[in-house]
Each structure stands twice: as C-alpha cells, then as structure tokens.
Motif scaffolding. Structure first.
Motif, PDB file in Angstrom:
ATOM      1  N   THR A 298      19.254  -3.631  11.938  1.00  0.00           N
ATOM      2  CA  THR A 298      19.888  -4.361  10.849  1.00  0.00           C
ATOM      3  C   THR A 298      19.259  -3.963   9.515  1.00  0.00           C
ATOM      4  O   THR A 298      18.310  -3.192   9.470  1.00  0.00           O
ATOM      5  CB  THR A 298      19.712  -5.878  11.055  1.00  0.00           C
ATOM      6  N   GLU A 299      19.810  -4.529   8.448  1.00  0.00           N
ATOM      7  CA  GLU A 299      19.256  -4.255   7.124  1.00  0.00           C
ATOM      8  C   GLU A 299      17.806  -4.697   7.016  1.00  0.00           C
ATOM      9  O   GLU A 299      17.019  -4.123   6.273  1.00  0.00           O
ATOM     10  CB  GLU A 299      20.083  -4.971   6.057  1.00  0.00           C
ATOM     11  N   ARG A 300      17.473  -5.738   7.778  1.00  0.00           N
ATOM     12  CA  ARG A 300      16.086  -6.215   7.708  1.00  0.00           C
ATOM     13  C   ARG A 300      15.117  -5.192   8.269  1.00  0.00           C
ATOM     14  O   ARG A 300      13.992  -5.081   7.811  1.00  0.00           O
ATOM     15  CB  ARG A 300      15.938  -7.543   8.449  1.00  0.00           C
ATOM     16  N   HIS A 301      15.558  -4.459   9.307  1.00  0.00           N
ATOM     17  CA  HIS A 301      14.693  -3.393   9.832  1.00  0.00           C
ATOM     18  C   HIS A 301      14.432  -2.367   8.739  1.00  0.00           C
ATOM     19  O   HIS A 301      13.302  -1.946   8.512  1.00  0.00           O
ATOM     20  CB  HIS A 301      15.358  -2.683  11.008  1.00  0.00           C
ATOM     21  N   LEU A 302      15.525  -1.957   8.088  1.00  0.00           N
ATOM     22  CA  LEU A 302      15.381  -0.936   7.050  1.00  0.00           C
ATOM     23  C   LEU A 302      14.477  -1.441   5.935  1.00  0.00           C
ATOM     24  O   LEU A 302      13.591  -0.736   5.467  1.00  0.00           O
ATOM     25  CB  LEU A 302      16.764  -0.575   6.486  1.00  0.00           C
ATOM     26  N   GLU A 303      14.687  -2.696   5.550  1.00  0.00           N
ATOM     27  CA  GLU A 303      13.894  -3.232   4.453  1.00  0.00           C
ATOM     28  C   GLU A 303      12.411  -3.266   4.815  1.00  0.00           C
ATOM     29  O   GLU A 303      11.551  -2.892   4.012  1.00  0.00           O
ATOM     30  CB  GLU A 303      14.384  -4.631   4.076  1.00  0.00           C
ATOM     31  N   ASN A 304      12.125  -3.703   6.060  1.00  0.00           N
ATOM     32  CA  ASN A 304      10.718  -3.766   6.461  1.00  0.00           C
ATOM     33  C   ASN A 304      10.085  -2.384   6.469  1.00  0.00           C
ATOM     34  O   ASN A 304       8.937  -2.216   6.057  1.00  0.00           O
ATOM     35  CB  ASN A 304      10.597  -4.398   7.847  1.00  0.00           C
ATOM     36  N   MET A 305      10.843  -1.387   6.940  1.00  0.00           N
ATOM     37  CA  MET A 305      10.281  -0.036   6.939  1.00  0.00           C
ATOM     38  C   MET A 305      10.035   0.429   5.513  1.00  0.00           C
ATOM     39  O   MET A 305       9.039   1.095   5.221  1.00  0.00           O
ATOM     40  CB  MET A 305      11.196   0.916   7.703  1.00  0.00           C
ATOM     41  N   GLY A 306      10.949   0.068   4.612  1.00  0.00           N
ATOM     42  CA  GLY A 306      10.754   0.404   3.199  1.00  0.00           C
ATOM     43  C   GLY A 306       9.487  -0.235   2.650  1.00  0.00           C
ATOM     44  O   GLY A 306       8.730   0.391   1.900  1.00  0.00           O
ATOM     45  N   LYS A 307       9.223  -1.487   3.071  1.00  0.00           N
ATOM     46  CA  LYS A 307       8.014  -2.169   2.596  1.00  0.00           C
ATOM     47  C   LYS A 307       6.762  -1.471   3.116  1.00  0.00           C
ATOM     48  O   LYS A 307       5.792  -1.298   2.374  1.00  0.00           O
ATOM     49  CB  LYS A 307       8.024  -3.629   3.070  1.00  0.00           C
ATOM     50  N   VAL A 308       6.781  -1.099   4.404  1.00  0.00           N
ATOM     51  CA  VAL A 308       5.610  -0.412   4.952  1.00  0.00           C
ATOM     52  C   VAL A 308       5.377   0.886   4.191  1.00  0.00           C
ATOM     53  O   VAL A 308       4.237   1.241   3.863  1.00  0.00           O
ATOM     54  CB  VAL A 308       5.781  -0.138   6.467  1.00  0.00           C
ATOM     55  N   MET A 309       6.471   1.588   3.886  1.00  0.00           N
ATOM     56  CA  MET A 309       6.330   2.840   3.129  1.00  0.00           C
ATOM     57  C   MET A 309       5.727   2.588   1.759  1.00  0.00           C
ATOM     58  O   MET A 309       4.864   3.332   1.301  1.00  0.00           O
ATOM     59  CB  MET A 309       7.695   3.512   2.971  1.00  0.00           C
ATOM     60  N   LEU A 310       6.183   1.527   1.117  1.00  0.00           N
ATOM     61  CA  LEU A 310       5.676   1.226  -0.220  1.00  0.00           C
ATOM     62  C   LEU A 310       4.171   0.961  -0.170  1.00  0.00           C
ATOM     63  O   LEU A 310       3.396   1.518  -0.950  1.00  0.00           O
ATOM     64  CB  LEU A 310       6.422   0.007  -0.788  1.00  0.00           C
ATOM     65  N   VAL A 311       3.753   0.128   0.805  1.00  0.00           N
ATOM     66  CA  VAL A 311       2.336  -0.256   0.870  1.00  0.00           C
ATOM     67  C   VAL A 311       1.471   0.948   1.232  1.00  0.00           C
ATOM     68  O   VAL A 311       0.459   1.227   0.564  1.00  0.00           O
ATOM     69  CB  VAL A 311       2.139  -1.394   1.896  1.00  0.00           C
ATOM     70  N   THR A 312       1.852   1.689   2.279  1.00  0.00           N
ATOM     71  CA  THR A 312       1.014   2.830   2.660  1.00  0.00           C
ATOM     72  C   THR A 312       1.031   3.879   1.554  1.00  0.00           C
ATOM     73  O   THR A 312       0.024   4.541   1.317  1.00  0.00           O
ATOM     74  CB  THR A 312       1.478   3.430   3.986  1.00  0.00           C
ATOM     75  N   GLY A 313       2.153   3.994   0.836  1.00  0.00           N
ATOM     76  CA  GLY A 313       2.220   4.938  -0.274  1.00  0.00           C
ATOM     77  C   GLY A 313       1.246   4.553  -1.380  1.00  0.00           C
ATOM     78  O   GLY A 313       0.601   5.410  -1.979  1.00  0.00           O
TER      79      GLY A 313
END
Lengths: 460, 183
Positions: A298-313
């Motif tokens: 779902t969109e929530r999966h995508l959003e969470n992955m985006g958040k992980v990318m932001l933080v690790t970035g």
C-alpha cells in the motif's frame, strides 16, 4: 513473544489504515499469490528475462576475457589495485543489507508493514550477495584458487591470517550468505507447501513437494517454526551490522588518509541500508504496478520506505560532514589534502555527483506528497543507487591514487571490461529476480494470512 | 473410509474434524484437551498460538540454538587460537601471537553461523521433517490445510480413543465435516 504479537502489535493502538486490504482472507491471498506463479507466462516476462540474460551474457564475456588475459584487462594498476572490483563488491553487499533489515530488524521492532515486502527483500539480499561475491573472487585473478581464503589444511601448513580484516571479511560474507539463505528458505517452506497443494501438473507438484519437505502445518511444527524464525531474525540483526562493519574495517584498519577513520563502521552500515532501500523501491514499484499488488503493497509501505531512506540518507550526510570536519580538525596535512583532492582533484565530478545524488535530491522525501507518490520515490531511488556507487568509488579511488608520496601517485579509470562485468552482475541480479517472481511466491502468503482480518481473530 | 459400525482401530491414524474459522479450531482444541485426549494435533495454514497452547506443546528451539551458538563460539575461538598461536605462530614485529581481540570478529561470525544453522536445520529435524508421507494427506479435504481451512486430529493411539464416541465428540464441536484418517 511470537510472530503474531509482532505482527498485530501496531494495529490496535495506532488506528491507522491497515497494511492489507480488509476484504482479503486466507483463501483470496492464496489464490492471488499462487495465481501469479501458476498463471500464464506473459510476453513482458519473457522480454525482461531475455534482456536480463543478455546483460548477463555481456558479463560472462567480460569474465572469460579476464580469465584469458588476467586482471590487467581491468583498469587496476599500482597504486590503485582495488578499483571497480571493490567498489562493486561493497555496493552490492550494501544493497543486500536492506533485505535483512526488513526481514529481521523490522520484525523484532514489531513493524507490521514489513510483512508484504520481506520475502522479496530477502530474495534481493541473496541475489545481491551472489553478485557481490563474484568480485573479490575474480579480483584474485585466479578464482579457481579462491578456496585458499578458507582455513583448510594444506601441504604448505600455513593458515589464513586471522588478524586481517580481509579474512574477517571472508567469514562475515560467507556467514551472511549462508544465514540469509536459510532464513529465506525457512520462511518459504510453508508457502512451498501451499504451492504443492495448488500445483496443476504432477511435475510441479513433485518439485514444490520436495522443496516443502512434507510440511503439513501441524501446530507443534508451527510452534518450533516460529521460535526458529524469531531466533534467526535475532541472529541476523547483529550479523547484518557486523557484515558492513567488517567491510568498513577493510578500509579503516589501513593507514591511508580517507580510510583510516573511526566513523567508518556506522557510516558504512547506514549507507548500506540507504542503498538497499533505494533498490527495494526500484524493484518494488514496477512489480506492484505489473502484478497489481496495491492491496498488499500500500501507499503506507512506500511512505515508510521513503522515511527510512530519508533518515539513513541523513546519517550518511552526517558521515560526510564528519569526514570533512575531521580532515580539518586533525591538522594533518595528508588528511587535509585528501579532502581537498576529493572535492577539487581529478575526481571532483564523482564527489559532486555523490553530493547531488545522496544528499540533495533525496531531500524531496521530506514532502509527504513525494513519499507517497510512486514516481517521485522511484526518481529519488535512482539517484541514491547511483550516488551510493559514486560514494564507494570516491572512497576507493581518491585515496588510492593520491596517498602520502607524490612520487607514487597515479590515476585510475575503469576499462570497458570493468564495465562489462559490472553490467553482467546487473544481468545476473535481474535474471535471478525475474526467475524468482516467476517460480516462487514474491509475497509471503503465510504472513499475509496472519495479518488478514481472519488471521487476526486468534491474534491474542 | 466408511467404518462407523465395525470397531477396529488398525489402519486408522485418527479422526479429523474440519473447521472454517481459526477461533473454532482453538475452542475445539481446548475442548478436546479438557475431554482428556492427549494425542491430538491441529493443522492450520499459518501459526495459531492458541492451538499449540491447548496442546501444551513446549518448543526446545531456544535451548538448541543457545547450544549451537556456544558450540560455534568455542570452536571458533579454539580453532583460531590453535592455528595462530600453536600450529603456525608468526612473529610479526615481535607482537604477541595470542592477540585475542583481533580474533573477535571471526569468532562472532562462527557463533552466528552455528546458531543460525542449528535454528534452521534443528527446527526441521525436531519437527521430523523432511517426511514426504503422512496419513493426514490421505484425507482429500486436507489439501486446504495450506490455504484457508483448519483441522483437528485426534489420534487412534490415544488411550481414550473410541471410534464411535470420539466421532460423536468431534461432531459436537460443530465442524464442517469429520473424516477418518487412514494410515
């Protein structure tokens, strides 16, 4: 604690939309996901598989040429003996780490959203590690002697040097590959049993049946299974952190400016997760569209992955800033020159490219509209994929080509054969991915059933 | 399959009740335990905690994996120490041969390797797998045990098992169906 506790924990107190469409039940989940496998082979799949295999063939030509002529066909030359082989090795291993993070660490942290993507991410880990493993083996120049890296009794009576990070690396990567494989397989067995029971031909029933080991879903078996699965997750978590730490020791234990830094282990681990999530998104977004899996991803999966990318970035950005600061603060002329050389030296384009790709572009993830939009996520992921490769390139090449003594400086450029084998590993990776989604369930049916409304009833 | 009148238990693995709801399975398993049966098993497409709790099942996995990890740690330590200190010591600038802190990363990896393989291989062995044949597969309806149905089997080897009485007991649990499970 059981798997179910882990999976149902969030839904009760968060009141957020679910990670699975609420009209899904165990029957429909089985039909949808096994339908992908037992359905017809689409033309796009044959095309994609053919293209991937074409890329793999380019790599095979590259490897054959390397074996015929020696490692000199690559651009490596003293002072730069590492080159693409190590850059690609670190890059591929890093990509694999997101798979373990999703399947193990998010499981232990009770992140229910991992359920739809963990199987695919674990497969990605395995295939990325397979690609990574090729580079050091061929980099030896005599891959048929690669077993010399293992501590085997031999007529010369010598043993590997266990004080060397390069031997730690052999142990870390081989353990990582083995444990990732068994973790993935243990997770697959109940799904293989479901495929065995749905198989339409005798041959496929036999093959899935053998792979399922006679799994019959008995309650005592499930109990042992859940314990084993959680323990494997618990073991994989420190393992994945150790693997990239050990890889960073390959650099950090040396004396070279730009490598000899204590920031390396955490900075490498964060970079690995960053690159890995970018690759998961790169693969998941098209897969979701092609197989119409919006009910499960779902969109929530995508959003969470985006958040992980932001933080690790941001952690990676912190790593870059620390490198800059320490180079200045150390007062060491070689450290200061190293940083100056990275930014303004002959490889300045790679450095500024990595700043653009890893630091600037992913900042669009601050916007919720971008995080929930498949196009912008895919866009940012491509930059991160490139940026993380450039990061390893800059670390390896700038430090090796210009070390302490001006008289020993050199230059390095990848040759056409470097690019051929690099492209070849893309072919290997994609071929394995396409085979995987064709013959194995890319989403875990068992775990999706557990988070479906029917499965939740016996949750506590 | 049809042997309700004759009183024989040879060739019979047990009786299988089929449910379409996981809560009914857990309730049935608890009722079966309370009725004094001990040799029973539940089958489901995904893990159901209540089922193995009703059966009073204890899992040995934690202890096994701890054992595997300790074995891996000790083997790694002793093997590395033996190779670096005893069998072929190197004098590198007069540094001590027993430089144990530098052995920690590979010992950590052997620990994880042994523990992880124990978890995976041990789980299958403890479960008696691989086992291609099992009597429950003889029931045609059991094909849905991997999809969306839940099954309870009371085994014929249970001392309280009586084909007629057990069958009517299972019927009382409101299953979709009760089937004989042939050996």
């Amino acid at each position: 604690m059981t798997l179910r506790d882990v999976d149902v924990h969030n839904r009760e107190n968060l009141g957020k939309p679910d990670f699975i469409a609420q009209d899904e039940d165990p029957g429909s989940i089985t039909e949808t996901i096994s339908g992908v496998i037992f359905g017809k082979t689409y033309l796009w799949w044959i095309t994609a598989m053919g293209l991937s295999f074409g890329l793999l063939s380019i790599g095979m030509v590259g490897f054959v040429w390397l074996l015929a002529k020696g490692v000199g066909v690559w651009g490596i030359q003293v002072p730069n003996a590492w080159g693409f082989a190590i850059v690609n090795f670190v890059w591929w291993i890093g990509i694999g780490h997101a798979g373990t993070l999703i399947s193990a660490i998010l499981l232990l942290m009770r992140q229910e959203w991992r359920t739809s993507i963990n199987r695919f991410a674990e497969a990605m880990t395995l295939f990325a590690v397979a690609c990574a493993g090729l580079f050091p083996v061929f980099h030896t120049g005599r891959p048929w002697l690669a077993y010399w890296m293992l501590p085997l009794p031999n007529t010369m009576r010598v043993w590997p040097q266990f004080r060397s990070p390069l031997i730690w690396d052999v142990f870390a990567v081989s353990t990582y590959a083995t444990i990732s494989l068994v973790f993935w397989y243990v997770g697959l067995v109940p799904d293989l049993a479901a495929l065995r029971d749905r198989a339409k031909t005798l041959l496929s029933r036999r093959i899935y049946g053998i792979a399922a080991l006679g799994w019959r879903g008995a309650a005592d078996h499930w109990h042992n299974y859940e314990k084993a699965y959680l323990l494997l997750a618990g073991l994989s978590t420190p393992l994945v952190l150790s693997v990239h730490s050990v890889i960073s020791f390959d650099f950090a234990v040396s004396q070279l400016p730009g490598w000899h830094a204590t920031i390396f282990p955490p900075y490498f681990v964060a970079g690995a997760v960053y690159a890995g999530f970018a690759m998961v998104l790169t693969l998941m977004i098209p897969l979701r569209a092609i197989f119409n899996l919006h009910a499960y991803i779902t969109e929530r999966h995508l959003e969470n992955m985006g958040k992980v990318m932001l933080v690790t970035g941001l952690i990676v950005g912190w790593g870059y800033a620390t490198e800059l600061f320490m180079a200045w603060y150390s007062g060491n002329i070689f450290e200061r020159f190293m940083m100056y050389n990275r930014i303004f030296g002959p490889y300045w384009m790679a450095y500024w490219g990595l700043i653009l790709c890893n630091i600037l572009v992913p900042q669009i993830m601050w916007s919720k509209r971008c995080r929930t939009n498949a196009f912008w996520l895919f866009f940012a992921s491509q930059f991160v994929n490139v940026g993380m490769w450039l990061e390893r390139y800059v670390i390896v090449i700038t430090s090796l080509t210009r070390d302490f003594l001006v008289g020993s400086w050199g230059t390095y450029h990848g040759t056409i054969w470097d690019w051929a084998v690099y492209l070849g590993t893309f072919g290997l990776f994609l071929s394995l991915i396409f085979l995987f989604i064709r013959i194995l369930p890319a989403l875990s049916m068992t775990e999706l059933k557990m988070i479906s409304p029917e499965g939740k009833k016996t949750g506590h | 399959m049809n042997s309700t009148d004759t009183y024989h238990t040879s060739g019979l693995h047990g009786l299988m009740a089929e449910f379409d709801d996981p809560e009914k399975l857990v309730a049935a398993a608890e009722a079966t335990r309370d009725a004094g049966y001990s040799k029973m098993n539940c089958y489901s497409p995904y893990p159901i905690e209540g089922a193995w709790e009703a059966m009073g099942h204890k899992s040995p996995m934690s202890k096994l994996v701890l054992l595997g990890g300790v074995t891996g740690c000790l083997l790694g330590f002793s093997f590395i120490t033996w190779t670096q200190v005893i069998d072929y010591p190197w004098n590198i600038g007069g540094r001590p041969t027993f430089s144990w802190p530098s052995f920690i990363p590979p010992i950590f990896e052997t620990t994880i390797m042994f523990a992880g393989l124990t978890a995976a291989i041990g789980m299958f062995l403890v479960n008696g797998l691989p086992r291609p044949y099992h009597p429950v597969f003889n029931v045609p309806a059991f094909i849905r045990a991997s999809k969306d149905r839940y099954f309870l089997v009371i085994e014929a080897s249970d001392s309280n098992f009586d084909q007629t009485a057990t069958r009517s007991f299972l019927q009382g649990l409101e299953p979709l169906e009760v089937n004989d499970v042939e050996e």
